[in-house]
Design an enzyme around this catalytic site. Structure first.
Site, PDB file in Angstrom:
ATOM      1  CB  THR A   1      -0.987   0.053   0.865  1.00  0.00           C
ATOM      2  OG1 THR A   1      -2.047  -1.305   1.518  1.00  0.00           O
ATOM      3  CG2 THR A   1      -2.100   1.431   1.248  1.00  0.00           C
TER       4      THR A   1
ATOM      5  CE  LYS B   1      11.057  13.912  18.836  1.00  0.00           C
ATOM      6  NZ  LYS B   1      11.904  15.761  19.096  1.00  0.00           N
TER       7      LYS B   1
ATOM      8  NE  ARG C   1      -2.345   0.203   6.423  1.00  0.00           N
ATOM      9  CZ  ARG C   1      -1.605  -0.842   5.757  1.00  0.00           C
ATOM     10  NH1 ARG C   1      -0.649  -2.004   5.725  1.00  0.00           N
ATOM     11  NH2 ARG C   1      -2.371  -1.301   4.522  1.00  0.00           N
TER      12      ARG C   1
ATOM     13  CG  HIS D   1      -7.329  -1.136   3.150  1.00  0.00           C
ATOM     14  ND1 HIS D   1      -6.832  -0.561   2.401  1.00  0.00           N
ATOM     15  CD2 HIS D   1      -6.289  -2.185   3.746  1.00  0.00           C
ATOM     16  CE1 HIS D   1      -5.707  -0.497   1.909  1.00  0.00           C
ATOM     17  NE2 HIS D   1      -4.927  -1.561   2.800  1.00  0.00           N
TER      18      HIS D   1
END
Ligand code: NCD
Length: 310
Positions: free
Chosen positions: A61, A88, A110, A137
């Site tokens: 993908t 972070k 994603r 998806h």
């Protein structure tokens, strides 16, 4: 430059009308030719910047979107959670704000959280769902539909069997929605434990053995066992799964004339299908990957310019 008015998004198959799906299928057919040229590039998205952020693993993908964007002459910026400020502790919204300040035109994302894309629709760029957890998806469903249409020439009333780990599959959710737009006859083939209860409804046939569908189906669509989502704990043993759900060489002989096998990849050879089956001429796995580039070119150009064709 001011705010881009109402950037278009593709988060779910529900975002698309049937006519838009048909338009994307036509546009993908024209874009497919671009990849066969000596110079594989058209200027459709020159000057646009597309960020590709994959917080969950991906090979096809991610590569497919990046290649699609580059063949449309867009600039791309690819990053993963690891090595970015998400690691972070930056929130996805703050990341989106940062990307907006840099004037990106689209974010292909994603992510493991279902529905996270819906938090990002108020920024100045298009949001494209490249897979959200076990939810949807949509670009995979579009490329699969394109592949099916290319093989059969039509979509209405095709018999499609979707086999395997349906519970964890965002591919299955989007595929069922898009096939329903074309009145496909869908049969779900899975152990009861891998069938989500909301899919148990009169619109969908259900069976618990591949043998029941292999002679009737026009398309047998195999799903990956999502080991990373603990799928192995949903059935008694590997042997049992393979016996009822794995597509083996003898099944190939039983397939109806003109029928095909599909799988979104990555495949687990020996699990969803025998290795020889994956490589057989009835497997459309490579075509799906090839068509993924064409369909994603169509999607990017449709969302970013409202236009299609090359
Ligand atoms: C699918 C995914 O990530 O949902 N793969 C893909 O995008 N080609 C299917 C899977 O991982 O099983």
């Amino acid at each position: 430059m001011g705010k881009r008015l109402n950037p278009r998004h593709l988060i779910s198959i529900d975002d698309l009308q049937k006519s838009e799906v048909e338009q994307l299928l036509n546009n993908a057919a024209s874009y497919k030719e671009v990849s066969t040229r000596e110079v594989k590039k058209v200027p459709a998205l020159r000057g646009k910047t597309i960020a590709l952020c994959f917080v969950e693993p991906s090979t096809r993908t991610r590569a497919s979107f990046e290649i699609a964007a580059k063949r449309l002459s867009a600039d791309t910026l690819a990053f993963q959670a690891k090595g970015s400020s998400l690691e972070k502790g930056e929130t996805i919204k703050d990341m989106a704000k940062t990307l907006q300040a840099m004037k990106i035109d689209a974010l292909v994302l994603r992510h493991s959280s279902c529905g996270i894309h819906c938090q990002l629709t108020d920024y100045n760029f298009s949001v494209i769902n490249a897979g959200d957890g076990t939810h949807e998806h949509p670009t995979q469903a579009l490329l699969d539909l394109f592949t099916i249409k290319e093989k059969f020439g039509y979509l209405e009333k095709l018999k499609v069997a979707i086999v395997g780990d349906i519970l964890h599959s965002r591919v299955a959710r989007s595929l069922i929605k898009i096939l329903k737009l074309f009145e496909a006859e869908i049969t779900l083939v899975a152990p009861p434990t891998l069938l989500p209860s909301y899919l148990i409804n009169p619109d969908l046939k259900i069976t618990h053995s591949l043998e029941d569908v292999v002679q009737e189906a026009d398309v047998v669509y195999l799903l990956r066992i999502q080991k990373e989502r603990a799928a192995l704990s949903y059935f008694p043993s590997e042997r049992e799964y393979i016996r009822f759900y794995s597509f083996q060489l003898p099944h190939l002989q039983k397939l109806k004339k003109g029928a095909f096998l599909m799988h979104p990849g990555p495949i687990n050879r020996g699990w969803e299908l025998a290795s020889e089956v994956a490589d057989s001429i009835l497997s459309l796995i490579d075509e799906q990957v090839e068509n993924g580039v064409a369909m994603r070119m169509a999607i990017l150009s449709y969302l970013l310019t409202g236009e299609g064709g090359s």
